[in-house]
Design an enzyme around this catalytic site. Structure first.
Site, mmCIF file in Angstrom:
data_model
loop_
_atom_site.group_PDB
_atom_site.id
_atom_site.type_symbol
_atom_site.label_atom_id
_atom_site.label_comp_id
_atom_site.label_asym_id
_atom_site.label_seq_id
_atom_site.Cartn_x
_atom_site.Cartn_y
_atom_site.Cartn_z
ATOM 1 N N GLY A 23 0.841 -1.197 0.000
ATOM 2 C CA GLY A 23 0.000 0.000 0.000
ATOM 3 C C GLY A 23 0.870 1.240 0.000
ATOM 4 O O GLY A 23 2.033 1.197 -0.416
ATOM 5 N N ARG A 70 -16.397 13.509 15.231
ATOM 6 C CA ARG A 70 -16.648 12.113 14.866
ATOM 7 C C ARG A 70 -17.050 11.218 16.032
ATOM 8 O O ARG A 70 -18.034 10.496 15.953
ATOM 9 C CB ARG A 70 -15.378 11.505 14.258
ATOM 10 C CG ARG A 70 -15.236 11.757 12.798
ATOM 11 C CD ARG A 70 -14.040 11.021 12.258
ATOM 12 N NE ARG A 70 -13.794 11.466 10.883
ATOM 13 C CZ ARG A 70 -12.830 11.002 10.103
ATOM 14 N NH1 ARG A 70 -12.004 10.093 10.540
ATOM 15 N NH2 ARG A 70 -12.684 11.453 8.877
ATOM 16 N N HIS A 111 -13.314 1.976 10.988
ATOM 17 C CA HIS A 111 -12.744 2.596 9.815
ATOM 18 C C HIS A 111 -11.218 2.542 9.782
ATOM 19 O O HIS A 111 -10.619 2.335 8.746
ATOM 20 C CB HIS A 111 -13.226 4.049 9.816
ATOM 21 C CG HIS A 111 -12.706 4.877 8.689
ATOM 22 N ND1 HIS A 111 -12.891 4.516 7.391
ATOM 23 C CD2 HIS A 111 -12.019 6.035 8.677
ATOM 24 C CE1 HIS A 111 -12.341 5.439 6.615
ATOM 25 N NE2 HIS A 111 -11.780 6.349 7.369
#
Lengths: 251, 647
Positions: free
Chosen positions: B48, B337, B408
């Site tokens: 990645g 959040r 997440h």
């Protein structure tokens, strides 16, 4: 919902494969096609049968891992979108759904619905980059890129590398894929220096991998989940002609 | 309960003023002569942003790199799914940004649980990342003038986020992939796609190799190297459902932990408030909807449970509870959040959630459409409305969206020092896989920044510093350490294949995910965590007794791949809960219900918990063998610890 599935099963690269029938009953209409396959695999497993091998990863249409041909169309009938973005409610109750891998010689089948697309990586390795050594980059805003060029470049760069273009093409051409990378870089000033070498090497690599040529059928554009325009193929052809001209004139 | 070691970890943070540490460190780090570089083989696991950029840069420097990824191509790593953007302290907007401000926002956003010097360095190299990516041809958004454009993001008062439409992660990864392809073509990087790392090999106390399995052929191989770099991402899939890709897993880092690497702050897991809700047991993943929707959408649930099943448009305004506006009048729908996530959970726990399973809240655009017109809303969010319709089949212009929080990102990871080296010499950890830069909460647009900072600009300086003393020390794979590791890997695979039970992997993984989500998710408390710690070992036993893994190990076998990963999640989950239970404070994303301010905000305990918790495996799992806790006190030389306030 209930469906009749016809799924391509093939043990490995060398074995012969065939379509096997399965009844997919009680499938939630909100499930995606891949989730329907997950459900089927869970049932197959509990029946002592081997689950259907298929590839997926992000399941939100960006990683490009999906490689299913559904009812004869790459990524299935709900364009634009990858197979992971295809939902069962898009099919009719009782419908027969044929699921096969992308089919072309350059993407050999590994098992069932899983294919080997390393040919696409090799096309990029042939020159789909700008040779910018880490640390050598100039200050970012010293390279101005007109907004229009940046936008066009981004449209080409959005390619997810799934290979549906080649799978859908009657000539098994990977020109949309190659054109997207060539156009992305050729539209930017940073890509200018290697522009000639890049397009020539990439096109040669594409040919060496056994992909066919474009005859303007536009199936690639129709199935592309990233909505890459076939006009980039015209750009690729122009880039290639320009490069060969430059080379033959000794520049 | 545990053996606790305080202050025995050396972060190797350089001395000197904060803004000189990295420069001084680089100036004095040992180097490897260009002729010697090709003598070193570096193993990079993961391709990645962090792994890909590290492999490409190290290859370019002349090292021989072997890069492994489980995907069929390095271009598919999950960095590709990041949407919003990448932060950098360029101050192109002339709005007062600086390296210090980016550093301060990041450390404050992390609720003061990250290492000051690491976070400062991240901000310091942020500008170089943008330069590098532009040079590679990343098509960032531009102004009409041709200059780079910026947008604002949460947790900052300046506009410092660079972006490429809603596909920033994709474009950065493709830039990094192109650099990697260049090195593959040049022969400096050898790429091994569809290959999974199943063990770390330690020789004479140093990380000198790995054991891999080809996912395509089932072949198990031993790979020796002079150093091992793990860039294997986060462990969000321990919750089964997350916004991570299906293949994301904890196996590489967890197996390194079992070989002695410390796992730091595993309980710091970020839950994003705006995702498309879970619709049924069949669901395989959750999809994020950009947080920007809360700028115009109003969040509500029915006041009374009895209205939950009614079509939303038939519920009059007076019967709706706009709970964010009610509870947090100053921030309203734009509450941070963690607050927004917890508030959604609370109303759903009260039985007032909407949609399947009662796990959703409305995000309603009706008022915004009335005020601004559908066209304006479509210009701003059209793309997101399309994604929403594709997945749910609902038109959010007509009926309110349903959203719910989802796992997440994971801030925790393997413990590393300032050099990004773990406590095992020669084992480096970069990107989401390490713990170092985001503390207890990551700000938006900072994950991409960290991955690339580590791979392009940190590791290429700190790795040679280690290698300089390692000339000629790469062991042969004939060493018993390799054979032992290989034997263990084979034994584990055989054991999985022999269970031959009657349960699917997914069913057990789902059960684990549900347990963690309920007991160690958005809000945690002692009783719940203790309950989870009692249930996890039982579930693990159930797995090893009842699961069915078909096929054999010598073949392409997706069930076997997943079985190994689920088995590791079942062990790792326990560590996650132990950490959450031991951290008896609230901070950032770790919200212990026992520790909150009267208005429900996280209440930190700096006196007792301004530490990194780094866990050491003690040979087995379960209560009889609790991991050993090493506490690294965080030294704040520059910033002043304050209560985070969003009022």
């Amino acid at each position: 919902m209930n469906f009749r599935l016809r799924v391509w099963r093939q043990k490995d690269r060398k074995s012969r494969g065939r379509l096997i029938n399965y009844d997919a009953t009680d499938i939630p209409p909100q499930a995606s096609l891949l989730e329907m396959l997950d459900i089927m695999n869970e049932r197959l497993l509990l029946r002592g049968e081997e689950p259907i091998a298929f590839d997926s990863d992000c399941r939100e249409g960006i990683c490009g891992t999906c490689s299913l041909t559904v009812n004869g169309e790459a990524h299935g009938p709900d364009h634009p979108g990858a197979a992971c973005e295809l939902y069962m409610r898009k099919f009719k109750e009782g419908e027969t759904i044929v699921i096969e891998p992308f089919r072309l010689k350059s993407f050999p089948i590994v098992k069932d619905l899983v294919i080997d697309r390393s040919a696409l990586d090799r096309i990029v390795q042939a020159g789909g980059f700008i040779s910018a050594r880490t640390g050598s980059a100039p200050e970012a805003n010293s390279i101005l890129v007109p907004k229009h060029d940046a936008d066009v470049s981004m449209e080409a760069a959005a390619c997810i590398g799934c290979g549906a273009c080649a799978a859908a093409c009657p000539n098994a051409s990977a020109m949309l894929f190659t054109a997207a990378k060539v156009s992305h870089l050729a539209t930017l000033p940073q890509g200018e220096t290697e522009r000639v070498r890049r397009v020539v090497s990439m096109v040669h690599a594409m040919d060496a991998e056994g992909f066919g040529n474009c005859t303007n059928i536009y199936e690639c554009e129709a199935v592309c989940p990233a909505e890459i325009s076939a006009s980039f193929i015209a750009k690729l052809n122009r880039e290639y002609s320009r490069a060969t001209l430059k080379r033959s004139s000794g520049e | 309960m545990f053996v606790i070691m305080i202050g025995d970890l050396n972060s190797h943070t350089p001395h000197g003023p904060l803004d000189r540490k990295w420069t001084n460190h680089k100036d004095h780090a040992r180097l490897v002569n260009p002729n010697n570089r090709r003598k070193f083989e570096i193993i990079v696991v993961g391709s990645g942003l962090a792994g890909g950029s590290a492999a490409a840069t190290l290859g370019e420097l002349g090292y021989r790199v072997k890069c492994f990824c489980y995907q069929d191509s390095p271009r598919r790593a999950h960095s590709i799914a990041a949407q919003g953007g990448i932060n950098a302290a360029k101050n192109y907007q002339n709005d007062g940004d600086s390296i210090y401000r980016l550093f301060y926002d990041t450390i404050k956003g992390g609720d003061f649980r990250s290492r000051e010097a690491n976070t400062y360095r991240l901000a310091e190299v942020s500008g170089n990342i943008i330069d590098q990516c532009v040079a590679q041809g990343v098509p960032f958004a531009r102004e009409y003038s041709g200059y780079l454009a910026n947008r604002s993001f949460g947790g900052a008062q300046v506009s410092r986020t660079f972006y490429a439409r809603g596909q920033t992660g994709q474009q950065l990864l493709l830039g990094c992939y192109s650099a990697l392809c260049r090195q593959i073509a040049a022969g400096t990087v050898q790429m091994f796609p569809q290959t999974e790392m199943l063990d770390l090999v330690i020789v004479d106390g140093q990380a000198k190799g790995i054991v891999t399995r080809s996912l395509r052929t089932g072949k198990i191989e031993m790979v020796a190297g002079d150093a091992v770099v793990l860039a294997t991402g986060g462990y969000g899939n321990v919750f089964y459902l997350s916004t991570n890709a299906r293949g994301c897993n904890v196996t590489a880092t967890y197996r390194a932990y079992k070989k002695g690497a410390l796992f730091a702050n595993p309980c710091f897991t970020q839950i994003h408030p705006t995702c498309i809700p879970h619709a049924g047991d069949y669901q395989s993943k959750l999809t994020l909807m950009s947080e920007s929707l809360r700028n115009d959408g109003r969040v509500w649930v029915p006041k009374g449970k009895e209205d939950c099943a009614k079509p939303p448009n038939e519920i009059p305004h007076t019967e709706r509870d706009y709970y964010l506006e009610r509870k947090y009048p100053s921030y309203g729908n734009l509450s941070p959040r963690d607050i927004a996530s917890r508030a959604a959970k609370e109303v759903c726990d009260e039985g007032r959630g909407v949609g399947p399973g009662g796990r959703g809240v409305y995000l309603d655009f009706a008022d915004a459409i009335k005020r601004l017109g559908q066209e304006t809303i479509s210009e701003r969010y059209g793309n997101l409305f399309e994604v929403y319709e594709k997945i749910t089949g609902e038109n959010a212009y007509k009926v309110p969206m349903r959203i719910y929080p989802a796992v997440h990102y994971t801030m925790g990871g393997l413990w590393v020092d300032y050099n990004l080296m773990s406590n095992v010499p020669g084992l480096f950890v970069v990107g989401e896989a390490n713990f170092s830069d985001h503390g207890a909460n990551r700000l938006g647009a900072s994950a991409l920044m960290q991955g690339l900072a580590d791979g392009y600009f940190v590791l290429p300086y700190t790795l040679p510093n280690y290698l300089a003393g390692q000339v000629g020390k790469r062991p042969s794979i004939d060493r018993p350490e390799f054979k032992d590791a290989e034997r263990e890997v084979r034994a584990k695979i055989d054991k999985l294949l022999k269970i031959n039970g009657n349960r699917s992997l997914d069913s057990i993984h789902r059960e684990l995910g549900e347990l963690l989500w309920n007991k160690c998710g958005m809000a945690r408390n002692k009783a719940g965590l203790e309950e989870a710690l009692e249930k996890i070992p039982k579930l693990r036993e159930k797995f090893w007794r009842e699961v069915r893994v078909p096929g054999d190990g010598e073949d392409f076998n997706q069930s076997l791949e997943r079985a190994g990963r689920v088995a590791d999640f079942l062990e790792f989950a326990e560590l996650l809960c132990i950490d959450a239970l031991t951290r008896d404070e609230s901070c950032g994303a770790h919200f212990r219900e026992e520790h909150q301010t009267p208005d429900g905000e996280a209440l930190r305990d700096d006196e007792n918990f301004a530490d990194v918790f780094a866990w050491e495996f003690q040979g087995a799992n379960g209560t009889l063998n609790p991991p050993k806790l090493h506490r690294e006190p965080l030294q704040f030389e520059t910033v002043h610890l304050t209560q985070r306030s969003y009022k």
